[in-house]
Motif scaffolding. Structure first.
Motif, PDB file in Angstrom:
ATOM      1  N   MET A  65       0.874  -1.176   0.000  1.00  0.00           N
ATOM      2  CA  MET A  65       0.000   0.000   0.000  1.00  0.00           C
ATOM      3  C   MET A  65       0.915   1.230   0.000  1.00  0.00           C
ATOM      4  O   MET A  65       1.712   1.398   0.925  1.00  0.00           O
ATOM      5  CB  MET A  65      -0.882   0.004   1.246  1.00  0.00           C
ATOM      6  CG  MET A  65      -1.576  -1.326   1.545  1.00  0.00           C
ATOM      7  SD  MET A  65      -2.776  -1.810   0.310  1.00  0.00           S
ATOM      8  CE  MET A  65      -4.076  -0.647   0.632  1.00  0.00           C
ATOM      9  N   SER A  66       0.806   2.061  -1.014  1.00  0.00           N
ATOM     10  CA  SER A  66       1.726   3.191  -1.150  1.00  0.00           C
ATOM     11  C   SER A  66       0.968   4.480  -1.379  1.00  0.00           C
ATOM     12  O   SER A  66      -0.170   4.479  -1.831  1.00  0.00           O
ATOM     13  CB  SER A  66       2.678   2.954  -2.330  1.00  0.00           C
ATOM     14  OG  SER A  66       3.344   1.727  -2.214  1.00  0.00           O
ATOM     15  N   PHE A  67       1.656   5.585  -1.065  1.00  0.00           N
ATOM     16  CA  PHE A  67       1.134   6.904  -1.403  1.00  0.00           C
ATOM     17  C   PHE A  67       2.308   7.861  -1.563  1.00  0.00           C
ATOM     18  O   PHE A  67       3.424   7.589  -1.107  1.00  0.00           O
ATOM     19  CB  PHE A  67       0.147   7.426  -0.338  1.00  0.00           C
ATOM     20  CG  PHE A  67       0.787   7.828   0.959  1.00  0.00           C
ATOM     21  CD1 PHE A  67       1.257   9.123   1.157  1.00  0.00           C
ATOM     22  CD2 PHE A  67       0.916   6.921   2.000  1.00  0.00           C
ATOM     23  CE1 PHE A  67       1.848   9.495   2.353  1.00  0.00           C
ATOM     24  CE2 PHE A  67       1.503   7.273   3.199  1.00  0.00           C
ATOM     25  CZ  PHE A  67       1.972   8.566   3.376  1.00  0.00           C
ATOM     26  N   GLU A  77       3.860   0.738   2.603  1.00  0.00           N
ATOM     27  CA  GLU A  77       3.483  -0.048   3.778  1.00  0.00           C
ATOM     28  C   GLU A  77       3.058  -1.427   3.300  1.00  0.00           C
ATOM     29  O   GLU A  77       2.645  -1.592   2.148  1.00  0.00           O
ATOM     30  CB  GLU A  77       2.328   0.610   4.523  1.00  0.00           C
ATOM     31  CG  GLU A  77       2.668   1.982   5.058  1.00  0.00           C
ATOM     32  CD  GLU A  77       1.536   2.647   5.833  1.00  0.00           C
ATOM     33  OE1 GLU A  77       1.723   3.792   6.232  1.00  0.00           O
ATOM     34  OE2 GLU A  77       0.470   2.027   6.037  1.00  0.00           O
ATOM     35  N   THR A  78       3.156  -2.411   4.166  1.00  0.00           N
ATOM     36  CA  THR A  78       2.764  -3.772   3.829  1.00  0.00           C
ATOM     37  C   THR A  78       1.507  -4.141   4.602  1.00  0.00           C
ATOM     38  O   THR A  78       1.475  -4.037   5.827  1.00  0.00           O
ATOM     39  CB  THR A  78       3.888  -4.770   4.168  1.00  0.00           C
ATOM     40  OG1 THR A  78       5.061  -4.388   3.432  1.00  0.00           O
ATOM     41  CG2 THR A  78       3.498  -6.187   3.799  1.00  0.00           C
ATOM     42  N   VAL A 110      -1.355  10.793  -4.402  1.00  0.00           N
ATOM     43  CA  VAL A 110      -1.551   9.640  -5.273  1.00  0.00           C
ATOM     44  C   VAL A 110      -1.441   8.386  -4.411  1.00  0.00           C
ATOM     45  O   VAL A 110      -0.461   8.207  -3.679  1.00  0.00           O
ATOM     46  CB  VAL A 110      -0.509   9.590  -6.414  1.00  0.00           C
ATOM     47  CG1 VAL A 110      -0.726   8.353  -7.282  1.00  0.00           C
ATOM     48  CG2 VAL A 110      -0.583  10.850  -7.260  1.00  0.00           C
ATOM     49  N   TYR A 111      -2.458   7.542  -4.495  1.00  0.00           N
ATOM     50  CA  TYR A 111      -2.510   6.283  -3.762  1.00  0.00           C
ATOM     51  C   TYR A 111      -2.229   5.152  -4.749  1.00  0.00           C
ATOM     52  O   TYR A 111      -2.619   5.226  -5.914  1.00  0.00           O
ATOM     53  CB  TYR A 111      -3.905   6.065  -3.162  1.00  0.00           C
ATOM     54  CG  TYR A 111      -4.343   7.159  -2.232  1.00  0.00           C
ATOM     55  CD1 TYR A 111      -4.107   7.070  -0.867  1.00  0.00           C
ATOM     56  CD2 TYR A 111      -5.011   8.282  -2.714  1.00  0.00           C
ATOM     57  CE1 TYR A 111      -4.526   8.066  -0.001  1.00  0.00           C
ATOM     58  CE2 TYR A 111      -5.428   9.282  -1.855  1.00  0.00           C
ATOM     59  CZ  TYR A 111      -5.176   9.174  -0.505  1.00  0.00           C
ATOM     60  OH  TYR A 111      -5.583  10.157   0.347  1.00  0.00           O
ATOM     61  N   TRP A 112      -1.611   4.071  -4.255  1.00  0.00           N
ATOM     62  CA  TRP A 112      -1.276   2.939  -5.118  1.00  0.00           C
ATOM     63  C   TRP A 112      -1.347   1.651  -4.315  1.00  0.00           C
ATOM     64  O   TRP A 112      -0.878   1.600  -3.173  1.00  0.00           O
ATOM     65  CB  TRP A 112       0.128   3.132  -5.674  1.00  0.00           C
ATOM     66  CG  TRP A 112       0.656   2.027  -6.549  1.00  0.00           C
ATOM     67  CD1 TRP A 112      -0.004   1.375  -7.552  1.00  0.00           C
ATOM     68  CD2 TRP A 112       1.960   1.460  -6.512  1.00  0.00           C
ATOM     69  NE1 TRP A 112       0.820   0.439  -8.145  1.00  0.00           N
ATOM     70  CE2 TRP A 112       2.041   0.473  -7.519  1.00  0.00           C
ATOM     71  CE3 TRP A 112       3.081   1.697  -5.729  1.00  0.00           C
ATOM     72  CZ2 TRP A 112       3.174  -0.276  -7.747  1.00  0.00           C
ATOM     73  CZ3 TRP A 112       4.221   0.948  -5.971  1.00  0.00           C
ATOM     74  CH2 TRP A 112       4.262  -0.024  -6.961  1.00  0.00           C
ATOM     75  N   VAL A 113      -1.974   0.629  -4.872  1.00  0.00           N
ATOM     76  CA  VAL A 113      -1.966  -0.715  -4.280  1.00  0.00           C
ATOM     77  C   VAL A 113      -1.251  -1.647  -5.257  1.00  0.00           C
ATOM     78  O   VAL A 113      -1.409  -1.526  -6.469  1.00  0.00           O
ATOM     79  CB  VAL A 113      -3.382  -1.252  -3.960  1.00  0.00           C
ATOM     80  CG1 VAL A 113      -4.058  -0.396  -2.916  1.00  0.00           C
ATOM     81  CG2 VAL A 113      -4.247  -1.366  -5.191  1.00  0.00           C
TER      82      VAL A 113
END
Length: 142
Positions: A65-67, A77-78, A110-113
């Motif tokens: 999980m990133s931003f 983060e994991t 910006v969010y990223w999975v």
């Protein structure tokens, strides 16, 4: 459209577009507001979709999980899956890292999975603009 994509995939043309797909569907916070703080929480919702009848994301697997804010470095983060994720499940995630939005201005978040077996990464990001408005005290004189 999914059936058409599946038909083309079945005859060897194009990708399998829905197997094991995570998609961010909403960023629920922070929201534009007056006097945002230095420890604002980031929250998103994402959905798991797949094409097979028995496909799941098993317990023990992890999702990155990133931003990032204003084009800065990615914060990663994991998220370790506690119970299997089934087709159609929608999950909420609150990032452990907080962001400083205390200065008035516009913030591009910006969010990223990222899941290693995601076959459709095009829907793994979501961009959100948040505005921190300076709070004006009613005691201020002009």
């Amino acid at each position: 459209m999914i059936q058409t994509a599946k038909a083309w995939y079945a005859v060897g043309v194009g990708p399998d577009t829905t197997s094991n797909d995570l998609a961010i569907i909403e960023a629920s916070s922070p929201n534009s507001n007056c006097a945002l703080g230095s420890q604002e929480e980031l929250k998103i919702k994402f959905m798991y979709r797949m094409s097979g009848c028995d496909s799941i994301i098993p317990a023990g697997d992890s999702i990155t999980m990133s931003f990032r804010v204003n084009g800065g470095a990615w914060v990663n983060e994991t998220y370790v899956i506690n119970t299997p994720i089934q087709n159609g499940d929608t999950l909420s995630y609150t990032y452990n890292n907080k962001v400083d939005l205390s200065l008035p201005g516009v913030y591009d978040i910006v969010y990223w999975v990222n899941y290693y077996d995601d076959k459709l990464p095009e829907n793994n990001t979501l961009e959100r603009i948040v505005t921190s408005v300076q709070q004006i005290s009613t005691n201020d004189s002009v």
